[in-house]
Design a protein around this motif. Structure first.
Motif, PDB file in Angstrom:
ATOM      1  N   THR A 140       1.396  -9.705  -3.898  1.00 58.20           N
ATOM      2  CA  THR A 140       1.367  -9.593  -2.487  1.00 58.20           C
ATOM      3  C   THR A 140       1.658  -9.449  -1.919  1.00 58.20           C
ATOM      4  N   ILE A 141       3.141  -9.372  -1.929  1.00 56.88           N
ATOM      5  CA  ILE A 141       4.169  -8.604  -1.243  1.00 56.88           C
ATOM      6  C   ILE A 141       3.926  -7.562  -0.781  1.00 56.88           C
ATOM      7  N   ALA A 142       3.651  -6.356  -2.254  1.00 53.80           N
ATOM      8  CA  ALA A 142       3.504  -5.056  -1.713  1.00 53.80           C
ATOM      9  C   ALA A 142       1.591  -4.748  -0.779  1.00 53.80           C
ATOM     10  N   GLU A 143       0.908  -5.699  -1.053  1.00 53.20           N
ATOM     11  CA  GLU A 143      -0.301  -5.763  -0.107  1.00 53.20           C
ATOM     12  C   GLU A 143      -0.048  -6.448   0.680  1.00 53.20           C
ATOM     13  N   ILE A 144       1.459  -6.706   1.446  1.00 50.20           N
ATOM     14  CA  ILE A 144       1.248  -6.942   3.441  1.00 50.20           C
ATOM     15  C   ILE A 144       1.198  -5.956   3.991  1.00 50.20           C
ATOM     16  N   GLY A 145       0.578  -6.526   5.384  1.00 44.22           N
ATOM     17  CA  GLY A 145       0.086  -5.331   6.171  1.00 44.22           C
ATOM     18  C   GLY A 145      -0.629  -4.219   5.668  1.00 44.22           C
ATOM     19  N   ILE A 146      -0.832  -3.547   4.625  1.00 36.48           N
ATOM     20  CA  ILE A 146      -1.500  -2.844   4.412  1.00 36.48           C
ATOM     21  C   ILE A 146      -2.896  -2.142   4.944  1.00 36.48           C
ATOM     22  N   THR A 151       0.157  -3.719  12.132  1.00 37.80           N
ATOM     23  CA  THR A 151       1.230  -4.855  11.676  1.00 37.80           C
ATOM     24  C   THR A 151       2.693  -4.318  11.341  1.00 37.80           C
ATOM     25  N   SER A 152       3.527  -5.005  11.871  1.00 36.21           N
ATOM     26  CA  SER A 152       5.036  -4.121  12.537  1.00 36.21           C
ATOM     27  C   SER A 152       5.483  -4.203  10.749  1.00 36.21           C
ATOM     28  N   PHE A 153       5.049  -4.943   9.905  1.00 36.62           N
ATOM     29  CA  PHE A 153       5.540  -5.554   8.452  1.00 36.62           C
ATOM     30  C   PHE A 153       5.378  -3.566   7.743  1.00 36.62           C
ATOM     31  N   THR A 154       6.844  -3.200   8.107  1.00 37.09           N
ATOM     32  CA  THR A 154       7.007  -2.195   6.943  1.00 37.09           C
ATOM     33  C   THR A 154       7.116  -1.903   5.324  1.00 37.09           C
ATOM     34  N   LEU A 155       7.622  -0.502   5.545  1.00 40.77           N
ATOM     35  CA  LEU A 155       7.597  -0.824   3.551  1.00 40.77           C
ATOM     36  C   LEU A 155       8.899  -1.221   3.277  1.00 40.77           C
ATOM     37  N   THR A 156       9.977  -0.764   4.594  1.00 45.95           N
ATOM     38  CA  THR A 156      11.046  -1.206   4.453  1.00 45.95           C
ATOM     39  C   THR A 156      11.642  -2.716   4.377  1.00 45.95           C
ATOM     40  N   ARG A 158       8.747  -4.828   3.444  1.00 46.70           N
ATOM     41  CA  ARG A 158       8.051  -5.241   1.958  1.00 46.70           C
ATOM     42  C   ARG A 158       9.847  -5.070   0.369  1.00 46.70           C
ATOM     43  N   GLN A 159      10.097  -4.205   0.736  1.00 50.28           N
ATOM     44  CA  GLN A 159      11.325  -4.162   0.046  1.00 50.28           C
ATOM     45  C   GLN A 159      12.304  -5.249   0.126  1.00 50.28           C
ATOM     46  N   ILE A 160      12.141  -5.298   1.259  1.00 48.72           N
ATOM     47  CA  ILE A 160      13.304  -6.153   1.399  1.00 48.72           C
ATOM     48  C   ILE A 160      12.575  -7.930   0.617  1.00 48.72           C
ATOM     49  N   LEU A 161      11.797  -7.966   1.331  1.00 49.59           N
ATOM     50  CA  LEU A 161      11.607  -9.229   1.118  1.00 49.59           C
ATOM     51  C   LEU A 161      11.213  -9.243  -0.119  1.00 49.59           C
TER      52      LEU A 161
END
Length: 305
Positions: A140-146, A151-156, A158-161
Motif C-alpha cells: 500500500t505504501i509503495a502505491e501511495i500517490g502513484i 500528488t505531493s507525495f514523493t518517493l522519498t 514513501r521510503q520514510i513512511l
C-alpha cells in the motif's frame, strides 16, 4: 455505557489544548541524550553518562548546542567530560558521528516543513494497520500517490513512511513482550536503541514519539473502553445520539480500547462488502477513527520524556 467511576477519572488524561509545550532546549537535550544512548558504544558500556547532570549541563549552556554552530563537536566533547566518562581509545570519531546525527535531526525539527508531522505519520500508520499483514501494508505504501500525478507525495516520502512503519511494528512487538508499564519505562533507552539499530534510517525523534504513543494507548486502555471514546467523540464533533447508536453497531460500547482498530477494520469492510448501513456510516466511522488517533496523540504529549 460509560460508568460513573470512569467519568470521574477523566481528569487524569485530559485533552492537550491547555498543556504547556516543553521548552525546545529541553527537547533538544533529550534528543542528544537519545542519540547517544542509541549508539553501539553506549549499549556496550564504553560510554557512561549521568543523565540528570547531562541534561542540566546542556540546558545551562544551551547556546553552545545550536545545530549550526561550528563549535558543536567541541561543546559535545566538553559535555561528555563534565557528565561522565568513556572507555574509548579516541573519542573524536564518536563525537563526530553523534554531532552529525544531532545536527541533522535538530535542523529538521527547527523547520517542520521539511519533515512529515508525527500526527500525520501516526495516523497513516494506524490506517495501514487495517491491512491483514505487513507485506500488504508495504505494498500500500509503495502505491501511495502513484496513480495521481498531482500528488505531493514523493518517493522519498514513501521510503520514510515504510521505514517508520517497520520501526513502529518492531517497537510494538518489543513492548508487548513486557508485562508492566513500569518495566517498559525503565527499559526505554534499551528499547529505542534496539529499534534504532534495526531501523537505522528512522529519526530518533520519531522513535521517541512512537514510544509515547504506544504507552498512551496502554494507559488509555487501562481507564476507558470504547464507550467513553464514542461519548467523547459525540461531544467533540456535536453529533446526535442516533449517530452514536449507529457507530456502536460497528464498534460495540464494551470494546476494549486496544481492540478499537480491529473492530474499526471489521466495520469498514462490512460496509464495503455488503449492502449495509446508511451512506453516511462510513463517514461517521472514519471520523471516529480520526478522533481515536487524536486522543492518543494528545495523551502521548502528557507522558514525561
Amino acid at each position: 455505557m460509560t460508568n460513573t467511576s470512569a467519568q470521574s477519572d477523566r481528569t487524569v488524561f485530559q485533552f492537550a489544548q491547555k498543556i504547556k509545550p516543553q521548552r525546545l532546549a529541553l527537547q533538544k537535550s533529550l534528543l542528544l541524550w537519545r542519540i547517544i544512548q542509541c549508539q553501539p558504544e553506549a549499549r556496550e558500556g564504553k560510554i557512561r553518562l549521568l543523565k540528570h547532570a547531562f541534561l542540566k549541563q546542556f540546558q545551562e549552556n544551551e547556546a553552545d548546542f545550536q545545530e549550526y554552530s561550528p563549535q558543536l563537536q567541541r561543546s559535545i566533547a566538553l559535555l561528555f567530560k563534565g557528565t561522565g566518562r568513556h572507555f574509548l581509545g579516541d573519542l573524536k570519531p564518536f563525537i563526530m558521528r553523534v554531532a552529525g546525527i544531532y545536527r541533522k535531526e535538530a535542523l529538521l525539527l527547527s523547520d517542520p516543513g521539511k519533515i512529515m508531522a508525527f500526527d500525520i505519520l501516526f495516523q497513516t500508520i494506524q490506517l495501514l494497520s487495517l491491512n491483514r499483514d505487513i507485506a500488504a501494508c508495504e505494498k500500500t505504501i509503495a502505491e501511495i500517490g502513484i496513480r495521481n500525478a498531482s500528488t505531493s507525495f514523493t518517493l522519498t516520502d514513501r521510503q520514510i513512511l515504510c521505514q517508520n512503519f517497520r520501526a513502529y511494528i518492531d517497537l510494538c512487538q518489543k513492548i508487548k513482550t513486557l508485562k508492566e508499564v513500569r518495566s517498559v519505562l525503565d527499559l526505554r533507552d534499551d528499547l529505542l536503541a534496539a529499534v534504532a539499530r534495526k531501523n537505522p534510517g528512522v529519526m530518533i525523534y520519531f522513535l521517541e514519539c512512537m514510544f509515547r504513543s504506544i504507552i498512551a494507548q496502554v494507559l488509555l486502555a487501562r481507564k476507558y473502553r470504547c464507550d467513553t471514546l464514542i461519548v467523547e467523540w459525540l461531544a467533540e464533533y456535536g453529533h446526535e445520539v442516533d449517530e452514536m447508536v449507529r457507530v456502536s453497531e460497528y464498534i460495540p460500547y464494551e470494546t476494549n480500547f486496544l481492540q478499537f482498530r480491529s473492530a474499526y477494520r471489521r466495520g469498514i469492510l462490512s460496509l464495503k462488502h455488503a449492502d449495509r448501513g446508511l451512506d453516511s456510516d462510513e463517514f461517521l466511522l472514519r471520523s471516529l477513527g480520526n478522533f481515536y488517533t487524536s486522543w492518543i496523540i494528545r495523551t502521548s504529549r502528557q507522558i514525561p520524556a
